[in-house]
Design a protein around this motif. Structure first.
Motif, PDB file in Angstrom:
ATOM      1  N   GLU A 162       0.806  -1.318   0.010  1.00 47.00           N
ATOM      2  CA  GLU A 162       0.105  -0.141  -0.032  1.00 47.00           C
ATOM      3  C   GLU A 162       1.070   1.363   0.095  1.00 47.00           C
ATOM      4  N   LEU A 163       0.341   2.300  -0.595  1.00 46.42           N
ATOM      5  CA  LEU A 163       1.289   3.483  -0.654  1.00 46.42           C
ATOM      6  C   LEU A 163       1.305   3.982   0.951  1.00 46.42           C
ATOM      7  N   GLU A 164       0.331   3.815   1.780  1.00 44.32           N
ATOM      8  CA  GLU A 164       0.568   4.328   2.959  1.00 44.32           C
ATOM      9  C   GLU A 164       1.733   3.480   3.844  1.00 44.32           C
ATOM     10  N   ASP A 233       3.525  -1.491  -6.327  1.00 41.55           N
ATOM     11  CA  ASP A 233       2.446  -0.690  -5.549  1.00 41.55           C
ATOM     12  C   ASP A 233       1.018  -1.372  -5.930  1.00 41.55           C
ATOM     13  N   LYS A 234       0.355  -1.594  -4.579  1.00 39.52           N
ATOM     14  CA  LYS A 234      -1.077  -1.716  -4.927  1.00 39.52           C
ATOM     15  C   LYS A 234      -1.605  -0.628  -5.515  1.00 39.52           C
ATOM     16  N   HIS A 236      -3.923   2.478  -5.605  1.00 43.11           N
ATOM     17  CA  HIS A 236      -4.487   3.379  -4.529  1.00 43.11           C
ATOM     18  C   HIS A 236      -5.780   4.169  -5.118  1.00 43.11           C
ATOM     19  N   HIS A 237      -6.647   4.425  -4.022  1.00 45.18           N
ATOM     20  CA  HIS A 237      -8.070   5.232  -4.718  1.00 45.18           C
ATOM     21  C   HIS A 237      -7.916   6.270  -4.738  1.00 45.18           C
ATOM     22  N   GLU A 240      -1.510   7.946  -7.225  1.00 46.18           N
ATOM     23  CA  GLU A 240      -0.613   7.081  -8.183  1.00 46.18           C
ATOM     24  C   GLU A 240       0.713   7.627  -7.961  1.00 46.18           C
ATOM     25  N   TYR A 249      -2.342  13.088  -8.328  1.00 46.37           N
ATOM     26  CA  TYR A 249      -3.666  13.105  -7.518  1.00 46.37           C
ATOM     27  C   TYR A 249      -4.722  13.732  -8.667  1.00 46.37           C
ATOM     28  N   LEU A 269      -1.448  10.845   2.644  1.00 49.37           N
ATOM     29  CA  LEU A 269      -1.139   9.428   3.222  1.00 49.37           C
ATOM     30  C   LEU A 269      -0.940   9.456   4.828  1.00 49.37           C
TER      31      LEU A 269
END
Length: 374
Positions: A162-164, A233-234, A236-237, A240, A249, A269
């Motif tokens: 996850e980006l987090e 990377d997964k 992200h909602h 990117e 964004y 994040l």
């Protein structure tokens, strides 16, 4: 040698225009002297009396670290070209090239891997007494007889982050199932779970490889394979990743907002509320950049302490790039069309007047009497 910018050519004691063959030969000569794994009992017979190296009084271990990192760079044509042109800073930070982006170089820290790539063996006397000092591993079983144990090819696994997790850093516990010996003679195996720990540093880039040496299946006739985890990377909602540490964004706005301005809030994040004010006209391709609001830059600290910059450094961050998607109205009344037409007609008149108007500096000079004093 105690400096931030290390001269890799000076480490290997070769000129900057040395061909690759000379660089390899210089490394081999130094590696035979400095390799910490050579057996002292063979040193008298197989190591020539070359005397002290040019890097003394540095310790042997420090010299060993330096020559392996230097050859890892200079022995690679691309790394060497980047280093020659942009120096160590460009090599460590990454460079935007005409045909793409060169990602930051990161030394893996496995000195014996460099040694093995050059000599084709982990033995310091590979071409002379390899069979004596580093004999091949053999197996002897009733089922398979006697033979040489060969290593299985590496097992690669993708790990999605996850980006987090990339932003903060984390520790990942990876569970793998592998064949393990269940008897003291190491002839029988069964599937068992093995837990491997990955330390994800803040800002870890996609494609980073974590290698766990010989953690694969145990076998009486094989050397266990290396297990390699490769980061990705997964999706992200909201964000990117771009250029390793920038975030992109995309914000949807109406045509009205694009023309008259607006404000909105982004949840970052690290859970902050970032207020964005836009007073410009949002035209096609317009972007707003928020400096240092992207991902942290993963620091590439050299393995040798003398190469680390002195003092504390602030953590670096990429940028947040905000793109806009303008949503046009789907319906308009006749009255709205006329009003819109009048608006654009008036806008065209203003633009023409602005183009025809004399430049302020010219008007001022005319009032002052032409050229000369202002």
């Amino acid at each position: 040698m105690n400096r931030t910018e290390l001269d890799y050519y000076a480490v290997l004691n070769v000129p900057h225009d040395a061909p690759k063959e000379s660089i390899t030969l210089a490394y081999r000569k130094l590696a035979i002297q400095l390799c910490p794994h050579r057996d002292p009992k063979y040193e008298r017979d197989f190591v020539p009396l070359l005397g002290p190296t040019h890097m003394e009084p540095l310790s042997t271990n420090r010299q060993w670290e330096y020559i392996n990192m230097a050859y890892d760079v200079l022995g690679n044509d691309l790394y060497r070209a980047i280093y020659d042109r942009f120096g160590e800073a460009g090599l460590f930070q990454g460079i935007q090239l005409p045909n793409g982006y060169f990602p930051p170089y990161q030394y893996h820290g496995d000195h014996m891997k460099v040694y093995h790539d050059v000599f084709g063996s982990y033995s310091p006397y590979a071409n002379i007494i390899d069979i004596v000092t580093n004999p091949p591993l053999l197996y002897s079983t009733l089922e398979h007889g006697i033979g040489v144990r060969k290593k299985d090819p590496p097992v690669e696994k993708i790990i999605y982050l996850e980006l987090e997790e990339v932003f903060k850093g984390c520790t990942k516990l990876m569970h793998v199932w592998r064949q393990e010996f269940i008897d003291t003679k190491e002839t029988r195996t069964e599937k068992r779970k093995k837990t491997l720990k990955l330390k994800i540093l803040p800002g870890t880039t996609q494609g980073t490889r974590f290698c766990f040496k010989e953690e694969g299946d145990r076998s009486p006739t094989k050397i266990p394979a290396d297990i390699i985890f490769i980061t990705a990377d997964k999706p992200h909602h909201l964000f990117e990743r771009s250029h390793h540490h920038d975030l992109v964004y995309t914000h949807n706005i109406s045509l009205r907002d694009a023309l008259v301005g607006f404000s909105f809030t982004i949840k970052t994040l690290d859970k902050r509320a970032l207020k964005i004010n836009v007073s410009d006209v949002v035209y096609p391709g317009y972007m707003k950049i928020m400096p240092k609001e992207g991902l942290p830059v993963c620091e590439n600290l050299p393995i040798a302490p003398d190469m680390r910059p002195a003092g504390l450094k602030k953590k670096k961050f990429g940028d947040l790039i905000i793109k806009f998607q303008v949503e046009y109205p789907r319906i308009m009344t006749h009255k709205m069309r006329n009003i819109t037409k009048e608006f654009f007609d008036e806008l065209e008149d203003l633009e023409e007047e602005a183009e025809d108007a004399p430049h302020p500096i010219h008007t001022l000079m005319k009032k002052r009497g032409g050229r000369g004093k202002l």
